[in-house]
Write an enzyme that holds these catalytic residues in place. Structure first.
Site, PDB file in Angstrom:
ATOM      1  N   ASP A  62      60.088 -55.455  67.045  1.00  0.00           N
ATOM      2  CA  ASP A  62      60.822 -54.830  68.146  1.00  0.00           C
ATOM      3  C   ASP A  62      62.281 -55.274  68.114  1.00  0.00           C
ATOM      4  O   ASP A  62      62.724 -56.092  68.924  1.00  0.00           O
ATOM      5  CB  ASP A  62      60.150 -55.174  69.481  1.00  0.00           C
ATOM      6  CG  ASP A  62      58.768 -54.548  69.594  1.00  0.00           C
ATOM      7  OD1 ASP A  62      58.586 -53.422  69.075  1.00  0.00           O
ATOM      8  OD2 ASP A  62      57.865 -55.173  70.170  1.00  0.00           O
ATOM      9  N   LYS A  66      54.514 -53.986  62.533  1.00  0.00           N
ATOM     10  CA  LYS A  66      54.447 -52.819  63.413  1.00  0.00           C
ATOM     11  C   LYS A  66      55.861 -52.339  63.705  1.00  0.00           C
ATOM     12  O   LYS A  66      56.715 -53.112  64.129  1.00  0.00           O
ATOM     13  CB  LYS A  66      53.747 -53.201  64.722  1.00  0.00           C
ATOM     14  CG  LYS A  66      53.636 -52.058  65.712  1.00  0.00           C
ATOM     15  CD  LYS A  66      52.781 -52.431  66.887  1.00  0.00           C
ATOM     16  CE  LYS A  66      53.547 -53.044  68.024  1.00  0.00           C
ATOM     17  NZ  LYS A  66      54.510 -52.153  68.675  1.00  0.00           N
ATOM     18  N   ASP A 106      53.804 -47.442  65.448  1.00  0.00           N
ATOM     19  CA  ASP A 106      53.307 -47.419  66.839  1.00  0.00           C
ATOM     20  C   ASP A 106      54.188 -46.514  67.688  1.00  0.00           C
ATOM     21  O   ASP A 106      55.064 -46.989  68.392  1.00  0.00           O
ATOM     22  CB  ASP A 106      53.329 -48.874  67.352  1.00  0.00           C
ATOM     23  CG  ASP A 106      52.899 -49.019  68.792  1.00  0.00           C
ATOM     24  OD1 ASP A 106      52.160 -48.155  69.297  1.00  0.00           O
ATOM     25  OD2 ASP A 106      53.303 -50.022  69.417  1.00  0.00           O
ATOM     26  N   LEU A 107      53.940 -45.211  67.609  1.00  0.00           N
ATOM     27  CA  LEU A 107      54.772 -44.272  68.372  1.00  0.00           C
ATOM     28  C   LEU A 107      54.010 -43.693  69.559  1.00  0.00           C
ATOM     29  O   LEU A 107      54.569 -42.939  70.353  1.00  0.00           O
ATOM     30  CB  LEU A 107      55.294 -43.155  67.455  1.00  0.00           C
ATOM     31  CG  LEU A 107      56.198 -43.645  66.312  1.00  0.00           C
ATOM     32  CD1 LEU A 107      56.677 -42.471  65.462  1.00  0.00           C
ATOM     33  CD2 LEU A 107      57.398 -44.426  66.831  1.00  0.00           C
ATOM     34  N   LYS A 108      52.719 -43.986  69.663  1.00  0.00           N
ATOM     35  CA  LYS A 108      51.903 -43.613  70.843  1.00  0.00           C
ATOM     36  C   LYS A 108      52.135 -42.160  71.256  1.00  0.00           C
ATOM     37  O   LYS A 108      52.564 -41.883  72.386  1.00  0.00           O
ATOM     38  CB  LYS A 108      52.221 -44.528  72.026  1.00  0.00           C
ATOM     39  CG  LYS A 108      52.001 -46.012  71.774  1.00  0.00           C
ATOM     40  CD  LYS A 108      52.171 -46.797  73.061  1.00  0.00           C
ATOM     41  CE  LYS A 108      52.008 -48.274  72.884  1.00  0.00           C
ATOM     42  NZ  LYS A 108      53.120 -48.929  72.175  1.00  0.00           N
ATOM     43  N   LEU A 109      51.827 -41.242  70.357  1.00  0.00           N
ATOM     44  CA  LEU A 109      52.076 -39.835  70.666  1.00  0.00           C
ATOM     45  C   LEU A 109      51.201 -39.349  71.829  1.00  0.00           C
ATOM     46  O   LEU A 109      50.022 -39.719  71.927  1.00  0.00           O
ATOM     47  CB  LEU A 109      51.828 -38.968  69.423  1.00  0.00           C
ATOM     48  CG  LEU A 109      53.048 -38.786  68.502  1.00  0.00           C
ATOM     49  CD1 LEU A 109      53.560 -40.098  67.969  1.00  0.00           C
ATOM     50  CD2 LEU A 109      52.723 -37.849  67.365  1.00  0.00           C
ATOM     51  N   HIS A 110      51.784 -38.529  72.696  1.00  0.00           N
ATOM     52  CA  HIS A 110      51.071 -37.980  73.858  1.00  0.00           C
ATOM     53  C   HIS A 110      51.801 -36.714  74.280  1.00  0.00           C
ATOM     54  O   HIS A 110      52.834 -36.765  74.931  1.00  0.00           O
ATOM     55  CB  HIS A 110      51.071 -39.028  74.990  1.00  0.00           C
ATOM     56  CG  HIS A 110      50.235 -38.650  76.167  1.00  0.00           C
ATOM     57  ND1 HIS A 110      50.013 -39.491  77.233  1.00  0.00           N
ATOM     58  CD2 HIS A 110      49.547 -37.516  76.453  1.00  0.00           C
ATOM     59  CE1 HIS A 110      49.229 -38.895  78.122  1.00  0.00           C
ATOM     60  NE2 HIS A 110      48.953 -37.699  77.681  1.00  0.00           N
ATOM     61  N   ASP A 111      51.252 -35.547  73.882  1.00  0.00           N
ATOM     62  CA  ASP A 111      51.887 -34.267  74.211  1.00  0.00           C
ATOM     63  C   ASP A 111      50.804 -33.204  74.081  1.00  0.00           C
ATOM     64  O   ASP A 111      49.622 -33.541  73.943  1.00  0.00           O
ATOM     65  CB  ASP A 111      53.071 -34.016  73.241  1.00  0.00           C
ATOM     66  CG  ASP A 111      54.156 -33.138  73.856  1.00  0.00           C
ATOM     67  OD1 ASP A 111      53.794 -32.124  74.510  1.00  0.00           O
ATOM     68  OD2 ASP A 111      55.352 -33.439  73.687  1.00  0.00           O
ATOM     69  N   THR A 148      48.512 -52.869  77.661  1.00  0.00           N
ATOM     70  CA  THR A 148      48.201 -54.240  78.091  1.00  0.00           C
ATOM     71  C   THR A 148      49.137 -54.729  79.196  1.00  0.00           C
ATOM     72  O   THR A 148      48.920 -55.787  79.771  1.00  0.00           O
ATOM     73  CB  THR A 148      48.244 -55.203  76.883  1.00  0.00           C
ATOM     74  OG1 THR A 148      49.387 -54.885  76.099  1.00  0.00           O
ATOM     75  CG2 THR A 148      47.016 -55.063  76.035  1.00  0.00           C
ATOM     76  N   ARG A 158      49.387 -64.453  73.230  1.00  0.00           N
ATOM     77  CA  ARG A 158      50.360 -65.518  73.500  1.00  0.00           C
ATOM     78  C   ARG A 158      49.799 -66.869  73.059  1.00  0.00           C
ATOM     79  O   ARG A 158      48.588 -67.088  73.132  1.00  0.00           O
ATOM     80  CB  ARG A 158      50.659 -65.582  75.017  1.00  0.00           C
ATOM     81  CG  ARG A 158      51.385 -64.348  75.560  1.00  0.00           C
ATOM     82  CD  ARG A 158      52.782 -64.255  74.986  1.00  0.00           C
ATOM     83  NE  ARG A 158      53.534 -63.100  75.442  1.00  0.00           N
ATOM     84  CZ  ARG A 158      53.651 -61.940  74.781  1.00  0.00           C
ATOM     85  NH1 ARG A 158      53.031 -61.767  73.623  1.00  0.00           N
ATOM     86  NH2 ARG A 158      54.398 -60.970  75.247  1.00  0.00           N
ATOM     87  N   ARG A 194      57.180 -60.934  70.530  1.00  0.00           N
ATOM     88  CA  ARG A 194      58.115 -61.983  70.942  1.00  0.00           C
ATOM     89  C   ARG A 194      57.683 -63.420  70.629  1.00  0.00           C
ATOM     90  O   ARG A 194      58.548 -64.223  70.260  1.00  0.00           O
ATOM     91  CB  ARG A 194      58.443 -61.790  72.436  1.00  0.00           C
ATOM     92  CG  ARG A 194      59.322 -60.563  72.661  1.00  0.00           C
ATOM     93  CD  ARG A 194      59.285 -60.068  74.077  1.00  0.00           C
ATOM     94  NE  ARG A 194      58.001 -59.458  74.424  1.00  0.00           N
ATOM     95  CZ  ARG A 194      57.730 -58.892  75.598  1.00  0.00           C
ATOM     96  NH1 ARG A 194      58.656 -58.853  76.534  1.00  0.00           N
ATOM     97  NH2 ARG A 194      56.542 -58.356  75.815  1.00  0.00           N
TER      98      ARG A 194
HETATM   99  O1  C5P Z   1      56.318 -59.071  72.366  1.00  0.00           O
HETATM  100  P1  C5P Z   1      54.886 -58.706  72.528  1.00  0.00           P
HETATM  101  O2  C5P Z   1      53.939 -59.638  71.809  1.00  0.00           O
HETATM  102  O3  C5P Z   1      54.497 -58.505  73.995  1.00  0.00           O
HETATM  103  O4  C5P Z   1      54.753 -57.291  71.814  1.00  0.00           O
HETATM  104  C1  C5P Z   1      53.610 -56.488  71.896  1.00  0.00           C
HETATM  105  C2  C5P Z   1      53.842 -55.219  71.148  1.00  0.00           C
HETATM  106  O5  C5P Z   1      52.664 -54.423  71.225  1.00  0.00           O
HETATM  107  C3  C5P Z   1      54.980 -54.348  71.685  1.00  0.00           C
HETATM  108  O6  C5P Z   1      55.586 -53.738  70.552  1.00  0.00           O
HETATM  109  C4  C5P Z   1      54.287 -53.308  72.543  1.00  0.00           C
HETATM  110  O7  C5P Z   1      54.966 -52.071  72.552  1.00  0.00           O
HETATM  111  C5  C5P Z   1      52.953 -53.162  71.830  1.00  0.00           C
HETATM  112  N1  C5P Z   1      51.822 -52.683  72.629  1.00  0.00           N
HETATM  113  C6  C5P Z   1      51.385 -53.324  73.775  1.00  0.00           C
HETATM  114  N2  C5P Z   1      50.323 -52.834  74.482  1.00  0.00           N
HETATM  115  C7  C5P Z   1      49.683 -51.743  74.051  1.00  0.00           C
HETATM  116  C8  C5P Z   1      50.110 -51.092  72.894  1.00  0.00           C
HETATM  117  C9  C5P Z   1      51.195 -51.604  72.187  1.00  0.00           C
HETATM  118  O8  C5P Z   1      51.946 -54.345  74.148  1.00  0.00           O
HETATM  119  N3  C5P Z   1      48.606 -51.328  74.719  1.00  0.00           N
END
Ligand code: C5P
Length: 231
Positions: free
Chosen positions: A10, A32, A59-64, A118, A180, A210
């Site tokens: 990211d 990713k 990871d573009l999460k398409l929804h249309d 999440t 985490r 992160r």
């Molecule tokens: O920084 P962090 O560990 O929170 O990053 C999680 C990554 O996973 C982000 O790129 C976020 O867009 C992605 N993601 C998510 N929850 C989902 C799907 C994807 O956090 N359900």
């Protein structure tokens, strides 16, 4: 089934991304590419990272509407990534058409569905997006719908991976962000756990952003994640 740690790249620019990847001299992490980087740099960033030998989850999460998603997937198929995704909320028909579009390229890119983000907790799901019921039941039901549509797995919280496996079987893939190290750096995520507990809970792939990208030593953080997750 293969299990691995996926690093969420990211970053806002190609320069930041490649400088980060240059830190990895001994290994080629599965990465990713999400909306931020893809929208900033376009498909070339995918080609460049692929040429460096990384496996890629786009990871573009398409929804249309189904037709739009099918056409978009047919374009993305040309990038020959390892994994990509759509929102299950787009309906079974949208997922089936997405798969058709993706397969039109003749590649075997894995298609997975996002159940509930999440960052969404049960209260927000119930009260803001008006999906009633327990988070676990909604995730299990979305996972079954994704399976019926022919998808190979879902994105879900690590806390729900076991529920998904129960609903759809061991071979149905669970990709889990919201990871985490201990209590550190929770940020906007709510349904979270550690790499070790994610492994115990049935995650096949953990996605970490992160806690690795913002670590003082990202390579050490990545190695720690791999060690904790794969044992
Ligand atoms: O920084 P962090 O560990 O929170 O990053 C999680 C990554 O996973 C982000 O790129 C976020 O867009 C992605 N993601 C998510 N929850 C989902 C799907 C994807 O956090 N359900």
């Amino acid at each position: 089934m293969a299990k691995d740690v996926i690093i969420a790249l990211d970053f806002p620019t190609k320069e930041d991304t490649l400088a980060f990847l240059d830190l990895f001299t001994d290994e080629k992490p599965f990465v990713k590419i999400g909306m931020e980087l893809f929208y900033a740099e376009g498909p070339d960033i995918v080609r460049e990272i692929k040429a460096r030998g990384h496996r890629i989850f786009l990871d573009l999460k398409l929804h249309d509407i189904p037709n739009t998603v099918k056409s978009a997937m047919a374009v993305l198929a040309g990038l020959d990534v390892d994994m990509t995704n759509v929102h299950v909320a787009g309906t079974k028909m949208m997922m089936e058409w997405a798969l058709e579009g993706l397969r039109s390229g003749g590649r075997d890119t894995i298609l997975i569905g996002v159940t509930q983000l999440t960052s969404t907790d049960e209260k927000r799901m119930n009260e803001e997006i008006l999906i009633p019921g327990k988070m676990e039941d909604v995730v299990a039901s979305y996972a079954r719908l994704a399976e019926e549509a022919g998808l190979q797995g879902v994105v879900c919280s690590p806390l729900e991976a076991g529920i998904v496996k129960e609903a759809c079987g061991e071979d149905f893939m669970t990709v889990t962000p919201g990871i985490r190290f201990g209590g550190a750096m929770i940020c906007d995520q709510t349904r979270i756990t550690t790499p070790k507990d994610a492994a115990k809970g049935g995650s096949d792939y953990i996605v970490m952003g992160r806690p690795i990208t913002k670590a003082a030593d990202p390579v050490a953080a990545y190695k720690r994640a791999v060690k904790e997750f794969l044992g």
